[in-house]
Scaffold this active site. Structure first.
Site, PDB file in Angstrom:
ATOM      1  N   ASP A   8       0.881  -1.168   0.000  1.00  0.00           N
ATOM      2  CA  ASP A   8       0.000   0.000   0.000  1.00  0.00           C
ATOM      3  C   ASP A   8       0.921   1.219   0.000  1.00  0.00           C
ATOM      4  O   ASP A   8       2.129   1.079  -0.239  1.00  0.00           O
ATOM      5  CB  ASP A   8      -0.980  -0.024   1.191  1.00  0.00           C
ATOM      6  CG  ASP A   8      -0.289   0.159   2.539  1.00  0.00           C
ATOM      7  OD1 ASP A   8       0.968   0.213   2.578  1.00  0.00           O
ATOM      8  OD2 ASP A   8      -0.990   0.248   3.568  1.00  0.00           O
ATOM      9  N   GLY A  73       2.903  -4.715   8.276  1.00  0.00           N
ATOM     10  CA  GLY A  73       2.809  -6.067   7.717  1.00  0.00           C
ATOM     11  C   GLY A  73       1.679  -6.874   8.333  1.00  0.00           C
ATOM     12  O   GLY A  73       1.314  -7.928   7.811  1.00  0.00           O
ATOM     13  N   GLU A  76      -1.595  -6.804   6.137  1.00  0.00           N
ATOM     14  CA  GLU A  76      -1.284  -7.432   4.853  1.00  0.00           C
ATOM     15  C   GLU A  76      -1.251  -8.951   5.019  1.00  0.00           C
ATOM     16  O   GLU A  76      -1.731  -9.697   4.171  1.00  0.00           O
ATOM     17  CB  GLU A  76       0.056  -6.888   4.345  1.00  0.00           C
ATOM     18  CG  GLU A  76       0.037  -5.406   3.967  1.00  0.00           C
ATOM     19  CD  GLU A  76      -0.009  -4.422   5.137  1.00  0.00           C
ATOM     20  OE1 GLU A  76       0.294  -4.824   6.286  1.00  0.00           O
ATOM     21  OE2 GLU A  76      -0.363  -3.246   4.905  1.00  0.00           O
ATOM     22  N   HIS A 103       9.421 -24.662   8.644  1.00  0.00           N
ATOM     23  CA  HIS A 103       8.376 -25.271   9.475  1.00  0.00           C
ATOM     24  C   HIS A 103       6.975 -25.080   8.925  1.00  0.00           C
ATOM     25  O   HIS A 103       6.093 -25.904   9.174  1.00  0.00           O
ATOM     26  CB  HIS A 103       8.396 -24.668  10.894  1.00  0.00           C
ATOM     27  CG  HIS A 103       9.544 -25.139  11.732  1.00  0.00           C
ATOM     28  ND1 HIS A 103       9.500 -25.140  13.113  1.00  0.00           N
ATOM     29  CD2 HIS A 103      10.764 -25.617  11.399  1.00  0.00           C
ATOM     30  CE1 HIS A 103      10.655 -25.597  13.591  1.00  0.00           C
ATOM     31  NE2 HIS A 103      11.438 -25.881  12.564  1.00  0.00           N
ATOM     32  N   ASN A 104       6.725 -23.945   8.279  1.00  0.00           N
ATOM     33  CA  ASN A 104       5.350 -23.582   7.908  1.00  0.00           C
ATOM     34  C   ASN A 104       5.067 -23.701   6.420  1.00  0.00           C
ATOM     35  O   ASN A 104       3.916 -23.533   6.009  1.00  0.00           O
ATOM     36  CB  ASN A 104       5.038 -22.147   8.362  1.00  0.00           C
ATOM     37  CG  ASN A 104       5.437 -21.889   9.804  1.00  0.00           C
ATOM     38  OD1 ASN A 104       6.261 -21.027  10.095  1.00  0.00           O
ATOM     39  ND2 ASN A 104       4.884 -22.661  10.728  1.00  0.00           N
ATOM     40  N   ARG A 138       6.336 -33.914  11.277  1.00  0.00           N
ATOM     41  CA  ARG A 138       5.504 -33.153  12.223  1.00  0.00           C
ATOM     42  C   ARG A 138       5.001 -31.848  11.597  1.00  0.00           C
ATOM     43  O   ARG A 138       3.882 -31.419  11.870  1.00  0.00           O
ATOM     44  CB  ARG A 138       6.269 -32.887  13.527  1.00  0.00           C
ATOM     45  CG  ARG A 138       7.435 -31.920  13.436  1.00  0.00           C
ATOM     46  CD  ARG A 138       8.218 -31.886  14.743  1.00  0.00           C
ATOM     47  NE  ARG A 138       9.197 -30.801  14.806  1.00  0.00           N
ATOM     48  CZ  ARG A 138      10.359 -30.803  14.151  1.00  0.00           C
ATOM     49  NH1 ARG A 138      10.704 -31.798  13.356  1.00  0.00           N
ATOM     50  NH2 ARG A 138      11.197 -29.773  14.286  1.00  0.00           N
TER      51      ARG A 138
HETATM   52  O1  5RP Z   1       0.586  -1.788   7.944  1.00  0.00           O
HETATM   53  C1  5RP Z   1      -0.520  -1.528   7.578  1.00  0.00           C
HETATM   54  C2  5RP Z   1      -1.682  -2.402   7.926  1.00  0.00           C
HETATM   55  O2  5RP Z   1      -1.295  -3.427   8.790  1.00  0.00           O
HETATM   56  C3  5RP Z   1      -0.799  -0.275   6.812  1.00  0.00           C
HETATM   57  O3  5RP Z   1       0.267  -0.056   5.922  1.00  0.00           O
HETATM   58  C4  5RP Z   1      -0.916   0.878   7.787  1.00  0.00           C
HETATM   59  O4  5RP Z   1      -1.996   0.636   8.664  1.00  0.00           O
HETATM   60  C5  5RP Z   1      -1.125   2.191   7.026  1.00  0.00           C
HETATM   61  O5  5RP Z   1      -1.221   3.234   7.970  1.00  0.00           O
HETATM   62  P1  5RP Z   1      -1.552   4.739   7.569  1.00  0.00           P
HETATM   63  O6  5RP Z   1      -2.859   4.712   6.812  1.00  0.00           O
HETATM   64  O7  5RP Z   1      -1.654   5.461   8.883  1.00  0.00           O
HETATM   65  O8  5RP Z   1      -0.430   5.228   6.676  1.00  0.00           O
END
Ligand code: 5RP
Length: 158
Positions: A8, A73, A76, A103-104, A138
């Site tokens: 974003d 993060g 996301e 592991h994942n 496991r």
């Molecule tokens: O990490 C995020 C979601 O987990 C977004 O990047 C974050 O919340 C964006 O914040 P803002 O709108 O205040 O720039």
């Protein structure tokens, strides 16, 4: 390796640097946005698109992973994990990058671009991409339990 990337506004500068880095390293990068800086844009659509592309590619036998990132993060990772078949791991150091694969068998890595230097974050992503799943019984069993739950919920909702 095909790498699907989404972010974003909080990660856009980092996304451009990362895309150049991964392309120079020989990966095929697919950018799911955003294309321009919009301070009020919303990460879910971008991250879900990247996560869906990872599942689609892997179902078609294409070697693909996803990288999603924003300020923390967290959101996301949450968005990516809503896509059936995605195992998205929030990575914050070298160890969690390696364990996410060992592991994942995570197929998406999530990073907080505001939490690390660009060099640190690229290091985590490189480690994640290079590390194989251990295939230890496991871990296979535990991942299978998650997949069983996901399948049962998905068919219950259908
Ligand atoms: O990490 C995020 C979601 O987990 C977004 O990047 C974050 O919340 C964006 O914040 P803002 O709108 O205040 O720039």
């Amino acid at each position: 390796m095909r790498i699907h990337i989404a972010t974003d506004h909080a990660g856009l500068d980092f996304s451009r640097t990362l895309q150049s880095h991964l392309t120079e390293a020989g990966h095929e990068v697919v950018d799911h946005g955003p294309e321009t800086y919009e301070p009020l844009d919303d990460y879910p659509g971008f991250c879900i698109a990247a996560a869906e592309a990872v599942v689609r590619d892997r179902s078609a036998g294409i070697d693909a992973l996803g990288v999603v990132f924003g300020g923390s993060g967290n959101g996301e990772q949450i968005a990516a994990n809503k896509v059936v078949g995605v195992r998205a791991a929030l990575v914050w150091n070298e160890s969690t990058a390696l364990l996410a694969r060992q592991h994942n068998d995570a197929n998406v890595i999530s990073i907080g671009a505001r939490q690390h230097t660009v060099e640190e974050a690229i290091g985590f992503i490189d480690s994640f991409i290079a590390e194989p799943f251990s295939h230890d019984e496991r871990h296979v069993r535990r991942i299978g339990q998650i997949a069983d739950y996901e399948r049962s919920r998905h068919s219950a909702d259908a």
